[in-house]
Design a protein around this motif. Structure first.
Motif, mmCIF file in Angstrom:
data_model
loop_
_atom_site.group_PDB
_atom_site.id
_atom_site.type_symbol
_atom_site.label_atom_id
_atom_site.label_comp_id
_atom_site.label_asym_id
_atom_site.label_seq_id
_atom_site.Cartn_x
_atom_site.Cartn_y
_atom_site.Cartn_z
ATOM 1 N N LEU A 52 -38.718 -22.267 27.393
ATOM 2 C CA LEU A 52 -39.434 -22.778 26.167
ATOM 3 C C LEU A 52 -40.753 -21.967 25.842
ATOM 4 N N LEU A 53 -41.416 -21.449 27.023
ATOM 5 C CA LEU A 53 -42.453 -20.557 26.546
ATOM 6 C C LEU A 53 -42.166 -19.370 25.794
ATOM 7 N N ARG A 54 -40.986 -18.662 26.485
ATOM 8 C CA ARG A 54 -40.517 -17.332 26.060
ATOM 9 C C ARG A 54 -39.675 -17.497 24.710
ATOM 10 N N TYR A 55 -38.743 -18.167 24.631
ATOM 11 C CA TYR A 55 -37.920 -18.190 23.494
ATOM 12 C C TYR A 55 -38.059 -19.696 22.604
ATOM 13 N N PRO A 56 -39.127 -19.911 22.053
ATOM 14 C CA PRO A 56 -39.433 -21.110 21.410
ATOM 15 C C PRO A 56 -38.368 -21.504 20.334
ATOM 16 N N GLN A 57 -37.840 -20.458 19.709
ATOM 17 C CA GLN A 57 -36.787 -20.490 18.380
ATOM 18 C C GLN A 57 -35.413 -20.970 19.054
ATOM 19 N N THR A 58 -35.110 -20.429 20.227
ATOM 20 C CA THR A 58 -33.898 -20.877 20.806
ATOM 21 C C THR A 58 -34.059 -22.339 21.445
ATOM 22 N N ALA A 59 -35.257 -22.657 21.781
ATOM 23 C CA ALA A 59 -35.356 -23.943 22.409
ATOM 24 C C ALA A 59 -35.592 -25.066 21.543
ATOM 25 N N GLN A 60 -35.760 -24.841 20.008
ATOM 26 C CA GLN A 60 -36.245 -25.721 19.144
ATOM 27 C C GLN A 60 -35.358 -26.894 19.099
ATOM 28 N N HIS A 61 -34.070 -27.054 19.418
ATOM 29 C CA HIS A 61 -33.382 -28.018 19.496
ATOM 30 C C HIS A 61 -33.102 -28.876 20.714
ATOM 31 N N ILE A 62 -34.189 -28.555 21.530
ATOM 32 C CA ILE A 62 -34.366 -29.375 22.646
ATOM 33 C C ILE A 62 -35.249 -30.713 22.495
ATOM 34 N N ALA A 63 -34.648 -31.889 22.718
ATOM 35 C CA ALA A 63 -35.430 -32.855 22.132
ATOM 36 C C ALA A 63 -36.159 -33.577 23.524
ATOM 37 N N ALA A 64 -35.670 -33.199 25.012
ATOM 38 C CA ALA A 64 -36.287 -33.773 26.170
ATOM 39 C C ALA A 64 -35.940 -33.164 27.215
ATOM 40 N N ILE A 65 -36.514 -33.255 28.261
ATOM 41 C CA ILE A 65 -36.176 -32.635 29.535
ATOM 42 C C ILE A 65 -36.192 -33.800 30.502
ATOM 43 N N ILE A 66 -35.253 -33.915 31.345
ATOM 44 C CA ILE A 66 -35.329 -34.957 32.253
ATOM 45 C C ILE A 66 -35.375 -33.991 33.619
ATOM 46 N N SER A 67 -36.262 -34.090 34.251
ATOM 47 C CA SER A 67 -36.458 -33.451 35.613
ATOM 48 C C SER A 67 -36.182 -34.203 36.857
ATOM 49 N N ILE A 68 -35.333 -33.894 37.786
ATOM 50 C CA ILE A 68 -34.964 -34.584 39.038
ATOM 51 C C ILE A 68 -35.174 -33.595 40.081
ATOM 52 N N ALA A 69 -36.423 -34.262 40.599
ATOM 53 C CA ALA A 69 -37.071 -33.435 41.987
ATOM 54 C C ALA A 69 -37.294 -31.929 41.457
ATOM 55 N N GLY A 70 -38.136 -32.062 40.312
ATOM 56 C CA GLY A 70 -38.346 -30.692 39.794
ATOM 57 C C GLY A 70 -39.873 -30.078 40.315
ATOM 58 N N ALA A 71 -39.652 -28.734 40.615
ATOM 59 C CA ALA A 71 -40.853 -28.179 41.116
ATOM 60 C C ALA A 71 -41.730 -27.769 40.161
ATOM 61 N N ALA A 72 -42.439 -28.924 39.673
ATOM 62 C CA ALA A 72 -43.552 -28.664 38.657
ATOM 63 C C ALA A 72 -44.536 -28.032 39.064
ATOM 64 N N ASN A 73 -45.148 -28.293 40.249
ATOM 65 C CA ASN A 73 -46.376 -27.686 40.811
ATOM 66 C C ASN A 73 -46.046 -26.820 42.073
ATOM 67 N N GLY A 74 -44.875 -26.690 42.359
ATOM 68 C CA GLY A 74 -44.709 -25.644 43.509
ATOM 69 C C GLY A 74 -44.474 -26.517 44.589
ATOM 70 N N SER A 75 -44.608 -25.778 45.810
ATOM 71 C CA SER A 75 -44.437 -26.292 47.326
ATOM 72 C C SER A 75 -45.220 -25.480 48.297
ATOM 73 N N PRO A 76 -45.800 -26.233 49.008
ATOM 74 C CA PRO A 76 -46.296 -25.440 50.225
ATOM 75 C C PRO A 76 -45.379 -24.668 50.991
ATOM 76 N N ILE A 77 -44.027 -25.062 50.898
ATOM 77 C CA ILE A 77 -43.094 -24.495 51.847
ATOM 78 C C ILE A 77 -43.017 -22.920 51.117
ATOM 79 N N ALA A 78 -42.813 -23.037 49.964
ATOM 80 C CA ALA A 78 -43.069 -21.586 49.206
ATOM 81 C C ALA A 78 -44.130 -20.833 49.698
ATOM 82 N N ASP A 79 -45.362 -21.391 49.589
ATOM 83 C CA ASP A 79 -46.590 -20.714 50.015
ATOM 84 C C ASP A 79 -46.430 -20.093 51.373
ATOM 85 N N GLU A 80 -46.003 -20.832 52.346
ATOM 86 C CA GLU A 80 -45.639 -20.376 53.615
ATOM 87 C C GLU A 80 -44.901 -19.243 53.970
#
Length: 225
Positions: A52-80
Protein backbone atom coordinates in the motif's frame (compact mmCIF):
# COMPACT_ATOMS: atom_id res chain seq x y z
CA UNK A 1 -20.67 -15.91 -4.32
CA UNK A 2 -17.07 -14.83 -3.97
CA UNK A 3 -14.39 -14.79 -6.65
CA UNK A 4 -11.18 -15.83 -4.89
CA UNK A 5 -7.62 -15.11 -5.99
CA UNK A 6 -4.59 -16.56 -4.21
CA UNK A 7 -1.58 -14.24 -4.13
CA UNK A 8 1.41 -16.22 -2.82
CA UNK A 9 4.45 -14.57 -1.29
CA UNK A 10 7.80 -15.91 -0.13
CA UNK A 11 8.35 -16.73 3.54
CA UNK A 12 12.06 -15.92 3.31
CA UNK A 13 11.65 -12.59 1.51
CA UNK A 14 11.59 -9.09 2.96
CA UNK A 15 8.35 -7.14 3.07
CA UNK A 16 9.69 -4.88 0.33
CA UNK A 17 10.37 -7.85 -1.96
CA UNK A 18 6.98 -9.39 -1.25
CA UNK A 19 5.29 -6.03 -1.85
CA UNK A 20 6.82 -5.94 -5.32
CA UNK A 21 5.63 -9.50 -5.97
CA UNK A 22 2.12 -8.64 -4.80
CA UNK A 23 2.04 -5.50 -6.95
CA UNK A 24 2.83 -7.59 -10.03
CA UNK A 25 0.09 -10.10 -9.20
CA UNK A 26 -2.49 -7.40 -8.53
CA UNK A 27 -1.60 -5.61 -11.74
CA UNK A 28 -2.42 -8.80 -13.62
CA UNK A 29 -5.90 -8.73 -12.03
CA UNK A 30 -6.46 -5.02 -12.70
CA UNK A 31 -9.16 -5.49 -15.40
CA UNK A 32 -11.42 -6.90 -12.66
CA UNK A 33 -13.66 -3.93 -11.72
CA UNK A 34 -14.76 -5.36 -8.37
CA UNK A 35 -13.02 -4.11 -5.21
CA UNK A 36 -10.82 -6.59 -3.39
CA UNK A 37 -11.07 -7.59 0.27
CA UNK A 38 -7.62 -8.92 1.08
CA UNK A 39 -7.27 -11.66 3.69
CA UNK A 40 -3.73 -11.70 5.04
CA UNK A 41 -2.02 -13.82 7.66
CA UNK A 42 0.93 -13.24 9.99
CA UNK A 43 3.81 -11.57 8.07
CA UNK A 44 1.38 -11.13 5.20
CA UNK A 45 0.13 -8.01 6.97
CA UNK A 46 3.48 -6.13 6.97
CA UNK A 47 4.06 -7.31 3.40
CA UNK A 48 0.71 -5.94 2.25
CA UNK A 49 1.12 -2.70 4.18
CA UNK A 50 4.39 -2.22 2.34
CA UNK A 51 2.50 -2.73 -0.92
CA UNK A 52 0.00 0.00 0.00
CA UNK A 53 2.85 2.36 0.80
CA UNK A 54 5.09 1.66 -2.20
CA UNK A 55 2.50 0.97 -4.93
CA UNK A 56 -0.53 3.16 -4.19
CA UNK A 57 -1.79 3.04 -7.79
CA UNK A 58 -1.66 -0.75 -7.90
CA UNK A 59 -3.45 -0.98 -4.58
CA UNK A 60 -6.18 1.56 -5.29
CA UNK A 61 -8.78 -1.16 -5.83
CA UNK A 62 -8.32 -2.62 -2.34
CA UNK A 63 -11.50 -2.05 -0.32
CA UNK A 64 -10.33 -3.59 2.97
CA UNK A 65 -7.79 -5.83 4.65
CA UNK A 66 -8.73 -8.66 6.98
CA UNK A 67 -5.72 -9.47 9.13
CA UNK A 68 -5.63 -12.91 10.75
CA UNK A 69 -2.97 -13.04 13.48
CA UNK A 70 -1.22 -10.28 11.57
CA UNK A 71 2.16 -9.17 12.87
CA UNK A 72 1.06 -5.54 13.08
CA UNK A 73 3.57 -4.52 15.75
CA UNK A 74 6.10 -7.31 15.37
CA UNK A 75 7.10 -9.86 17.98
CA UNK A 76 9.56 -10.17 20.86
CA UNK A 77 10.46 -13.54 19.35
CA UNK A 78 11.85 -11.75 16.28
CA UNK A 79 13.65 -9.29 18.57
CA UNK A 80 15.39 -12.11 20.41
CA UNK A 81 16.30 -14.33 17.48
CA UNK A 82 17.03 -11.84 14.71
CA UNK A 83 20.85 -11.95 15.04
CA UNK A 84 20.88 -15.75 15.26
CA UNK A 85 18.65 -16.06 12.21
CA UNK A 86 20.59 -13.52 10.14
CA UNK A 87 24.02 -14.98 10.95
CA UNK A 88 23.28 -18.70 10.96
CA UNK A 89 19.89 -19.66 9.57
CA UNK A 90 18.97 -17.26 6.76
CA UNK A 91 21.44 -18.80 4.32
CA UNK A 92 20.55 -22.42 4.97
CA UNK A 93 19.00 -24.13 1.94
CA UNK A 94 15.30 -25.00 2.15
CA UNK A 95 13.64 -26.84 -0.76
CA UNK A 96 11.45 -24.47 -2.76
CA UNK A 97 12.77 -21.33 -1.04
CA UNK A 98 15.47 -18.88 -1.94
CA UNK A 99 18.05 -18.20 0.73
CA UNK A 100 17.15 -15.39 3.09
CA UNK A 101 19.11 -12.31 4.07
CA UNK A 102 17.75 -11.74 7.55
CA UNK A 103 15.59 -8.84 6.40
CA UNK A 104 12.52 -11.09 6.53
CA UNK A 105 12.92 -11.37 10.32
CA UNK A 106 14.10 -7.81 10.79
CA UNK A 107 10.76 -6.72 9.30
CA UNK A 108 9.09 -8.48 12.24
CA UNK A 109 11.06 -6.82 15.03
CA UNK A 110 8.90 -4.67 17.29
CA UNK A 111 11.11 -1.59 16.98
CA UNK A 112 11.00 -1.82 13.19
CA UNK A 113 7.23 -2.29 13.03
CA UNK A 114 6.44 0.44 15.56
CA UNK A 115 8.72 2.90 13.78
CA UNK A 116 7.02 1.97 10.49
CA UNK A 117 3.61 2.87 11.95
CA UNK A 118 4.97 6.13 13.35
CA UNK A 119 6.19 7.17 9.93
CA UNK A 120 3.47 5.79 7.69
CA UNK A 121 0.17 5.27 9.56
CA UNK A 122 -1.36 8.38 8.01
CA UNK A 123 -0.61 7.05 4.52
CA UNK A 124 -2.60 3.86 5.10
CA UNK A 125 -6.23 4.71 4.42
CA UNK A 126 -7.58 1.23 3.60
CA UNK A 127 -9.73 -0.08 6.50
CA UNK A 128 -8.04 -2.93 8.38
CA UNK A 129 -10.01 -5.54 10.32
CA UNK A 130 -8.07 -7.60 12.87
CA UNK A 131 -8.71 -11.15 14.07
CA UNK A 132 -6.50 -11.99 17.05
CA UNK A 133 -5.47 -15.50 18.06
CA UNK A 134 -5.54 -15.92 21.86
CA UNK A 135 -5.53 -19.61 22.81
CA UNK A 136 -6.25 -20.97 26.23
CA UNK A 137 -3.27 -22.94 27.51
CA UNK A 138 -4.78 -26.31 26.57
CA UNK A 139 -5.27 -25.11 22.98
CA UNK A 140 -1.61 -24.29 22.34
CA UNK A 141 0.04 -26.70 19.91
CA UNK A 142 3.00 -28.59 21.38
CA UNK A 143 5.24 -27.14 18.67
CA UNK A 144 4.56 -23.63 20.03
CA UNK A 145 4.62 -24.42 23.75
CA UNK A 146 8.15 -23.11 24.31
CA UNK A 147 7.59 -19.74 22.63
CA UNK A 148 4.14 -19.48 24.21
CA UNK A 149 5.63 -19.81 27.68
CA UNK A 150 8.42 -17.37 26.83
CA UNK A 151 5.91 -14.74 25.72
CA UNK A 152 3.75 -15.53 28.74
CA UNK A 153 6.53 -13.99 30.82
CA UNK A 154 5.45 -10.71 29.23
CA UNK A 155 1.74 -11.36 28.68
CA UNK A 156 -0.17 -14.61 29.15
CA UNK A 157 -2.52 -13.69 26.31
CA UNK A 158 -0.37 -14.57 23.32
CA UNK A 159 -0.66 -16.98 20.40
CA UNK A 160 2.77 -18.59 20.66
CA UNK A 161 4.43 -16.03 18.38
CA UNK A 162 2.59 -12.74 18.94
CA UNK A 163 1.37 -10.90 22.01
CA UNK A 164 -2.35 -10.21 21.63
CA UNK A 165 -1.94 -6.44 21.38
CA UNK A 166 0.72 -6.77 18.69
CA UNK A 167 -1.90 -8.31 16.38
CA UNK A 168 -4.27 -5.33 16.72
CA UNK A 169 -3.97 -2.53 14.17
CA UNK A 170 -4.20 0.94 15.68
CA UNK A 171 -7.20 2.90 14.38
CA UNK A 172 -8.49 -0.23 12.69
CA UNK A 173 -11.42 -2.54 13.47
CA UNK A 174 -11.12 -5.39 15.97
CA UNK A 175 -13.29 -8.27 14.80
CA UNK A 176 -12.62 -10.56 17.75
CA UNK A 177 -10.50 -13.24 19.35
CA UNK A 178 -10.10 -16.90 18.42
CA UNK A 179 -9.23 -19.69 20.85
CA UNK A 180 -6.40 -20.94 18.65
CA UNK A 181 -2.66 -20.48 18.41
CA UNK A 182 -0.73 -18.64 15.72
CA UNK A 183 -0.45 -21.65 13.42
CA UNK A 184 -3.85 -23.23 14.02
CA UNK A 185 -5.84 -20.09 13.29
CA UNK A 186 -4.80 -20.25 9.62
CA UNK A 187 -3.03 -23.52 8.78
CA UNK A 188 -4.42 -27.11 8.90
CA UNK A 189 -0.93 -28.43 9.64
CA UNK A 190 -2.10 -31.76 11.06
CA UNK A 191 -3.79 -32.46 7.71
CA UNK A 192 -0.85 -31.23 5.67
CA UNK A 193 1.70 -33.22 7.70
CA UNK A 194 -0.22 -36.24 9.08
CA UNK A 195 2.91 -37.90 10.45
CA UNK A 196 3.47 -34.91 12.75
CA UNK A 197 -0.15 -34.27 13.66
CA UNK A 198 0.67 -34.79 17.35
CA UNK A 199 2.50 -31.44 17.27
CA UNK A 200 -0.61 -29.42 16.45
CA UNK A 201 -4.00 -28.55 17.93
CA UNK A 202 -5.67 -27.10 14.89
CA UNK A 203 -9.32 -28.13 14.74
CA UNK A 204 -10.44 -24.58 13.92
CA UNK A 205 -13.40 -23.64 11.65
CA UNK A 206 -11.22 -21.47 9.39
CA UNK A 207 -13.60 -21.23 6.44
CA UNK A 208 -16.48 -20.08 8.64
CA UNK A 209 -14.16 -17.61 10.37
CA UNK A 210 -13.02 -16.03 7.10
CA UNK A 211 -16.52 -15.92 5.63
CA UNK A 212 -17.89 -14.21 8.75
CA UNK A 213 -15.04 -11.70 8.68
CA UNK A 214 -15.71 -10.89 5.01
CA UNK A 215 -19.41 -10.38 5.71
CA UNK A 216 -18.76 -8.04 8.63
CA UNK A 217 -16.15 -6.12 6.65
CA UNK A 218 -18.54 -5.74 3.70
CA UNK A 219 -21.35 -4.53 5.96
CA UNK A 220 -19.01 -2.06 7.64
CA UNK A 221 -17.73 -0.74 4.32
CA UNK A 222 -21.31 -0.14 3.21
CA UNK A 223 -21.85 2.16 6.20
CA UNK A 224 -18.67 4.22 5.82
CA UNK A 225 -18.83 4.90 2.06
Amino acid sequence: GFVVHNLPTFGRASSAANAERLATQLAQLSPDPKPFIMVVYSKGLPDFLELLLRYPQTAQHIAAIISIAGAANGSPIADEHYDLYRDWLAGLPIPGCDRGTGEEVRDLRRDVRLEWWTQHRSAITVPIFSIVAVPQADRVSPILKQTYEKLAGIERRNDGLLLWYDAVVTRGYLLGYVNADHLAVAIPASQQIPALSFLFKDNVPRAALVRAAIEVAAETLATIH
